[in-house]
Motif scaffolding. Sequence first.
Motif, PDB file in Angstrom:
ATOM      1  N   PHE A 261      40.920  44.873  42.390  1.00  0.00           N
ATOM      2  CA  PHE A 261      39.687  45.370  42.994  1.00  0.00           C
ATOM      3  C   PHE A 261      38.850  46.145  41.971  1.00  0.00           C
ATOM      4  O   PHE A 261      37.626  46.035  41.943  1.00  0.00           O
ATOM      5  N   THR A 262      39.509  46.932  41.126  1.00  0.00           N
ATOM      6  CA  THR A 262      38.797  47.703  40.108  1.00  0.00           C
ATOM      7  C   THR A 262      38.096  46.782  39.119  1.00  0.00           C
ATOM      8  O   THR A 262      36.924  46.986  38.770  1.00  0.00           O
ATOM      9  N   LEU A 263      38.789  45.751  38.671  1.00  0.00           N
ATOM     10  CA  LEU A 263      38.191  44.805  37.726  1.00  0.00           C
ATOM     11  C   LEU A 263      37.055  44.023  38.375  1.00  0.00           C
ATOM     12  O   LEU A 263      36.023  43.764  37.742  1.00  0.00           O
ATOM     13  N   THR A 264      37.229  43.659  39.637  1.00  0.00           N
ATOM     14  CA  THR A 264      36.162  42.955  40.366  1.00  0.00           C
ATOM     15  C   THR A 264      34.912  43.814  40.447  1.00  0.00           C
ATOM     16  O   THR A 264      33.791  43.353  40.177  1.00  0.00           O
ATOM     17  N   ALA A 265      35.092  45.077  40.813  1.00  0.00           N
ATOM     18  CA  ALA A 265      33.961  46.006  40.904  1.00  0.00           C
ATOM     19  C   ALA A 265      33.309  46.210  39.542  1.00  0.00           C
ATOM     20  O   ALA A 265      32.072  46.290  39.435  1.00  0.00           O
ATOM     21  N   PHE A 266      34.118  46.280  38.500  1.00  0.00           N
ATOM     22  CA  PHE A 266      33.585  46.457  37.140  1.00  0.00           C
ATOM     23  C   PHE A 266      32.698  45.274  36.743  1.00  0.00           C
ATOM     24  O   PHE A 266      31.582  45.454  36.246  1.00  0.00           O
ATOM     25  N   LEU A 267      33.176  44.051  36.972  1.00  0.00           N
ATOM     26  CA  LEU A 267      32.398  42.873  36.587  1.00  0.00           C
ATOM     27  C   LEU A 267      31.100  42.773  37.390  1.00  0.00           C
ATOM     28  O   LEU A 267      30.042  42.437  36.837  1.00  0.00           O
ATOM     29  N   ALA A 268      31.186  43.072  38.685  1.00  0.00           N
ATOM     30  CA  ALA A 268      29.986  43.024  39.518  1.00  0.00           C
ATOM     31  C   ALA A 268      28.971  44.069  39.073  1.00  0.00           C
ATOM     32  O   ALA A 268      27.771  43.786  38.965  1.00  0.00           O
TER      33      ALA A 268
END
Length: 284
Positions: free
Chosen positions: A165-172
């Motif tokens: 979830f953290t990586l997803t939020a970072f990329l977005a």
Amino acid sequence: MGKLGAFLRLARIEHGVMAAFATAVGCAVGAGGWFSVEMYRLALAAAVTVAVEVGLFVFNDVFNLEEDRVNAPDRPLVKGEVSLREAIALGAFSLALGGALAAALGPAPFLIAALAVLTGMAYNARLKKSGFPGNVVVALDTALPFLFGAAVASGVRIPLLAYLFTLTAFLAALGREVLKGIVDLEGDLRAGVRTVAATKGVAYAAKLSSALLLAAVSLSVAALALVKESALLAYTALVSVTDALFAYVSATLLLRSDKATAEKGRRTTLLAMFTGTLAFAAAA
């Protein structure tokens, strides 16, 4: 509201509240569910998040004072509603309070909070005009509350889903920051901000933003394999809306990379990030 209202506007308290919600979601993921969260640790974690956000936003205005005299004359520091000394005192107190409370939560939460403070202050002092490196810092600090919350609940044994979830939020968030560079191109060129759009062109920035947003979509789909069965339906419904919005923005940017399209994309991605956070909350 007078002086208090000026301090609240300087602190941009609404950003702290949104970040605190992301921290709460991280806590729930780290604990294995909302009913497993220890409320006193969640309250402390939320206080840390708000304090750090307030401190960083206050120092952002301190470092940006001369630019704001031209570009944002309504800011409290520019108008004299808050003195420079008061702003520095508030920022320093907020960051110190955040650090102290984070230390009380354990070494892992403290290290994550320290990372947020160090990168945020580096952005305020040096990296804002660097373009893509600055974008990376903003995206990192947008995503870190999810990881911070998970560390508060689980220490160093952070679940894989929290990392995802953290990586997803970072990329977005990174895709959105690159996109904003297209919207702000004229002002950034005047101010010497080396965004991707300013240095590589708007077409390149649009392609990069689209790629980052689609990478976030891919990770959100991959997370389906880690979401517990009882939460699968709610997560799928909410993340489908999020992914559809990101995919729409990506497609429109690839077709047209003008300022008007980018501005619509900027607003749409903000909505998508909100529904995405709700999806993460449902998955917990």
